[in-house]
Design a protein around this motif. Structure first.
Motif, PDB file in Angstrom:
ATOM      1  N   GLY A 147       6.836  11.029   9.492  1.00 21.76           N
ATOM      2  CA  GLY A 147       6.928   9.884   8.599  1.00 21.76           C
ATOM      3  C   GLY A 147       5.576   9.288   8.268  1.00 21.76           C
ATOM      4  N   ARG A 148       4.682   9.264   9.252  1.00 19.79           N
ATOM      5  CA  ARG A 148       3.345   8.706   9.035  1.00 19.79           C
ATOM      6  C   ARG A 148       2.589   9.507   7.962  1.00 19.79           C
ATOM      7  N   ASN A 185       4.165   8.967   4.456  1.00 15.93           N
ATOM      8  CA  ASN A 185       3.784   7.650   3.926  1.00 15.93           C
ATOM      9  C   ASN A 185       2.344   7.637   3.408  1.00 15.93           C
ATOM     10  N   THR A 186       1.462   8.306   4.133  1.00  9.50           N
ATOM     11  CA  THR A 186       0.053   8.342   3.703  1.00  9.50           C
ATOM     12  C   THR A 186      -0.094   9.106   2.395  1.00  9.50           C
ATOM     13  N   SER A 231       0.999   6.796  -0.322  1.00  7.34           N
ATOM     14  CA  SER A 231       0.052   5.718  -0.638  1.00  7.34           C
ATOM     15  C   SER A 231      -1.185   6.238  -1.366  1.00  7.34           C
ATOM     16  N   GLN A 267       4.898  10.716  -6.242  1.00 10.98           N
ATOM     17  CA  GLN A 267       5.578   9.647  -5.515  1.00 10.98           C
ATOM     18  C   GLN A 267       7.093   9.878  -5.467  1.00 10.98           C
ATOM     19  N   LYS A 273      11.142  11.282   2.194  1.00 12.49           N
ATOM     20  CA  LYS A 273      11.519  10.154   3.059  1.00 12.49           C
ATOM     21  C   LYS A 273      13.024  10.107   3.274  1.00 12.49           C
TER      22      LYS A 273
END
Length: 285
Positions: A248-249, A252-253, A256, A264, A271
């Motif tokens: 997940g980390r 997410n990066t 971003s 996106q 996700k």
């Protein structure tokens, strides 16, 4: 191989004068939580049975039930004749009715029945422990079957995340070109003379901030590790939970840093699959 914490096991044995039913149900839990329903006559042996459950099931919310049905002539309850006669004598002064009705009322009064405590027969208890052992085998088979279903679901969702990651790789160069063009247009709109060398340096610095190469590599490594973990002998839900946090980390990066709508959208899809994996991982032993 992974096991689910959801399971069910049952075993029934017939003794000389009793029918014994052992039933075990389990659901997911952060730790081992055993709720035991045992007849009072076997209460002194409850700890022994709890240890058997703990050593076999390891984790989960466990409901253990031991049912005893008397099938012979033996009974631990007897009519307390002295007490019943006293009740009937007192009721005679209150109620005007025949002896049969008085007996019906008296037998319902406190202490009308007395229960004699029997010592547990060790041979009988050995049979009960065997029934518990057989029920545990059944529930563990159930857990393994459920684990196989979870494993297939995990592999399918990991494959989807990998497919979305491949799509991210495919559009990454397109994203960089669009970002470059966006910056060039913004500079031109300023209508100011710009040092091209300085502009190129700033552009490289800017693009480095949005580079997702490391995240892509780490994400793929975490997905590979997750796949290895569910196939290993020491696999457990907590370990899978830690790996999903790392997955997940990285997702997410990437999201971003993407600064690009099509990428996106792919991140959102990754996700979504990861959330489903996390939810299912909570049920892994």
């Amino acid at each position: 191989m992974i096991q689910s914490m959801t399971g069910y096991g049952k075993n029934v044995i017939q003794l000389a004068s009793k029918k014994i039913t052992v039933e075990i149900k389990s659901l997911n839990s952060k730790s081992l939580d055993i709720n035991a329903r045992v007849p009072s006559s076997y209460r002194e042996k409850e700890l022994v049975m709890r240890k058997m459950l703990a050593s076999s099931l390891t984790r989960g919310k466990v409901d253990f039930s031991l049912y005893v049905e008397m099938t012979g002539e033996e009974t631990t309850s007897q009519i307390n004749k002295v007490v019943v006669k006293q009740y009937m004598k007192q009721l005679t002064n209150i109620v005007d009715t025949d002896q049969a009705e008085l007996l019906k009322m008296a037998i319902k009064m406190p202490d009308a029945l007395k229960t004699t405590r029997e010592e547990i027969d060790e041979n009988e208890f050995a049979e009960i422990l065997k029934a518990v052992k057989d029920a545990l085998k059944e529930i563990n088979i159930y857990r393994s079957d459920e684990g196989a279903v979870l494993r297939a679901d995990f592999l399918a969702r990991v494959a989807i995340i990998e497919a979305r990651l491949e799509e991210v790789l495919d559009i990454d160069s397109q994203r960089i070109d669009i970002v470059k063009e966006r910056l060039r247009t913004a500079v031109n709109e300023l209508k100011e003379k710009v040092d091209e060398n300085r502009f190129e340096q700033e552009l490289i610095y800017y693009l480095e901030k949005y580079d997702i190469t490391e995240e892509k590599v780490r994400l793929q490594n975490h997905l590979n590790y997750f796949r290895e973990a569910i196939n290993s002998d020491d696999s457990n839900g907590k370990k899978l939970g830690f790996i999903t946090q790392e997955i997940g980390r990285e997702i997410n990066t990437i999201g971003s840093k993407s600064n690009f709508a099509p990428m996106q959208q792919l991140v959102v899809q990754m996700k979504d699959e990861l959330e489903k994996i996390k939810e299912q991982a909570l049920n892994v032993l």
